[in-house]
Write a protein that holds these residues in place. Structure first.
Motif, short mmCIF file in Angstrom:
data_model
loop_
_atom_site.label_atom_id
_atom_site.label_comp_id
_atom_site.label_asym_id
_atom_site.label_seq_id
_atom_site.Cartn_x
_atom_site.Cartn_y
_atom_site.Cartn_z
N MET A 1 -17.00 -52.88 -18.57
CA MET A 1 -15.84 -54.03 -18.51
C MET A 1 -16.58 -55.14 -17.50
N ALA A 2 -16.60 -56.27 -17.82
CA ALA A 2 -17.22 -57.36 -17.16
C ALA A 2 -16.27 -57.92 -16.29
N ILE A 3 -16.70 -58.13 -15.08
CA ILE A 3 -15.73 -58.82 -13.91
C ILE A 3 -15.60 -60.10 -14.26
N SER A 4 -14.43 -60.64 -14.54
CA SER A 4 -14.23 -62.05 -14.75
C SER A 4 -14.51 -62.90 -13.49
N GLU A 5 -14.82 -64.08 -13.46
CA GLU A 5 -15.06 -64.90 -12.43
C GLU A 5 -13.67 -65.43 -11.84
N GLN A 6 -13.54 -65.38 -10.56
CA GLN A 6 -12.53 -65.88 -10.05
C GLN A 6 -12.21 -67.56 -10.11
N LYS A 7 -11.04 -67.87 -10.25
CA LYS A 7 -10.54 -69.31 -10.47
C LYS A 7 -10.53 -69.63 -8.98
N ILE A 8 -10.92 -70.98 -8.67
CA ILE A 8 -10.87 -71.54 -7.52
C ILE A 8 -9.86 -73.04 -7.60
N ARG A 9 -9.10 -73.36 -6.57
CA ARG A 9 -8.23 -74.45 -6.52
C ARG A 9 -8.73 -75.66 -5.88
N ILE A 10 -8.96 -76.64 -6.55
CA ILE A 10 -9.61 -77.81 -6.19
C ILE A 10 -8.33 -78.97 -6.06
N LYS A 11 -8.62 -80.11 -5.31
CA LYS A 11 -7.77 -81.17 -5.22
C LYS A 11 -8.85 -82.46 -5.98
N VAL A 12 -8.18 -83.21 -6.83
CA VAL A 12 -8.77 -84.32 -7.73
C VAL A 12 -7.95 -85.21 -7.20
N GLU A 13 -8.81 -86.37 -6.60
CA GLU A 13 -7.91 -87.29 -6.00
C GLU A 13 -8.75 -88.83 -6.46
N SER A 14 -8.04 -89.98 -6.63
CA SER A 14 -8.34 -91.21 -6.73
C SER A 14 -7.85 -91.78 -5.58
N PRO A 15 -8.19 -93.58 -5.42
CA PRO A 15 -7.35 -93.98 -4.25
C PRO A 15 -5.75 -94.20 -4.41
N SER A 69 -12.05 -77.57 -2.17
CA SER A 69 -12.90 -78.79 -2.41
C SER A 69 -12.13 -79.84 -2.62
N VAL A 70 -12.55 -80.85 -2.36
CA VAL A 70 -11.80 -82.33 -2.79
C VAL A 70 -12.77 -83.05 -3.77
N ILE A 71 -12.48 -83.76 -4.94
CA ILE A 71 -13.32 -84.16 -5.82
C ILE A 71 -12.86 -85.56 -5.74
N LYS A 72 -13.78 -86.59 -5.53
CA LYS A 72 -13.16 -87.93 -5.53
C LYS A 72 -13.29 -88.46 -6.92
N VAL A 73 -12.36 -89.35 -7.50
CA VAL A 73 -12.60 -89.94 -8.89
C VAL A 73 -12.47 -91.33 -8.73
N THR A 74 -13.42 -92.08 -9.19
CA THR A 74 -13.68 -93.44 -9.40
C THR A 74 -13.15 -93.95 -10.76
N VAL A 75 -12.19 -94.37 -11.06
CA VAL A 75 -11.84 -95.14 -12.52
C VAL A 75 -12.35 -96.32 -12.73
N PHE A 76 -12.87 -96.40 -13.85
CA PHE A 76 -13.29 -97.97 -14.24
C PHE A 76 -12.40 -98.23 -15.70
N ALA A 77 -12.22 -99.68 -15.53
CA ALA A 77 -11.42 -100.31 -16.49
C ALA A 77 -12.35 -100.33 -17.97
N GLU A 78 -13.52 -100.28 -17.82
CA GLU A 78 -14.46 -100.45 -18.90
C GLU A 78 -15.70 -99.51 -18.47
N GLU A 79 -16.53 -99.42 -19.56
CA GLU A 79 -17.70 -98.54 -19.19
C GLU A 79 -18.74 -99.15 -18.26
N PRO A 80 -18.80 -98.28 -17.13
CA PRO A 80 -19.89 -99.19 -16.00
C PRO A 80 -21.03 -99.39 -16.34
#
Length: 80
Positions: A1-15, A69-80
Motif C-alpha cells: 500500500m502506497a503512503i499518501s503524501e500529506q497535505k500542507i496548509r498554505i495562505k494565498v494573499e493579494s493586496p 507558507s504564504v503565496i503572494k498573488v498579483t492580479v492583472f486586469a489584462e494579460e501582462p
C-alpha cells in the motif's frame, strides 16, 4: 500500500484579500492557479513565494512551499 503524501496548509494573499488552502507539495503551480481562479475569478495573475516568481509547470516543492507558507498573488486586469 502506497503512503499518501500529506497535505500542507498554505495562505494565498493579494493586496486586498487572502484565503487558506490545503495542497500537496508535489502539486504543480498551475493546479494552485486553478484554485485561485475559482476563488477570485481572475484569469491573469502572477504567483510568488519568498519574492520568487513561480512558473506554472513547476511543482510547489521546487519553491520550498511548506506548511504555513504564504503565496503572494498579483492580479492583472489584462494579460501582462
Amino acid at each position: 500500500m502506497a503512503i499518501s503524501e500529506q497535505k500542507i496548509r498554505i495562505k494565498v494573499e493579494s493586496p486586498t484579500s487572502e484565503f487558506q488552502v490545503e495542497v500537496k507539495a508535489s502539486e504543480k503551480v498551475k493546479d494552485l492557479i486553478k484554485v485561485v481562479k475559482k476563488v477570485w475569478g481572475s484569469d491573469y495573475m502572477l504567483l510568488s513565494h519568498n519574492s520568487v516568481e513561480m512558473k506554472s509547470d513547476q511543482n510547489l516543492s521546487v519553491y520550498g512551499v511548506k506548511n504555513g507558507s504564504v503565496i503572494k498573488v498579483t492580479v492583472f486586469a489584462e494579460e501582462p
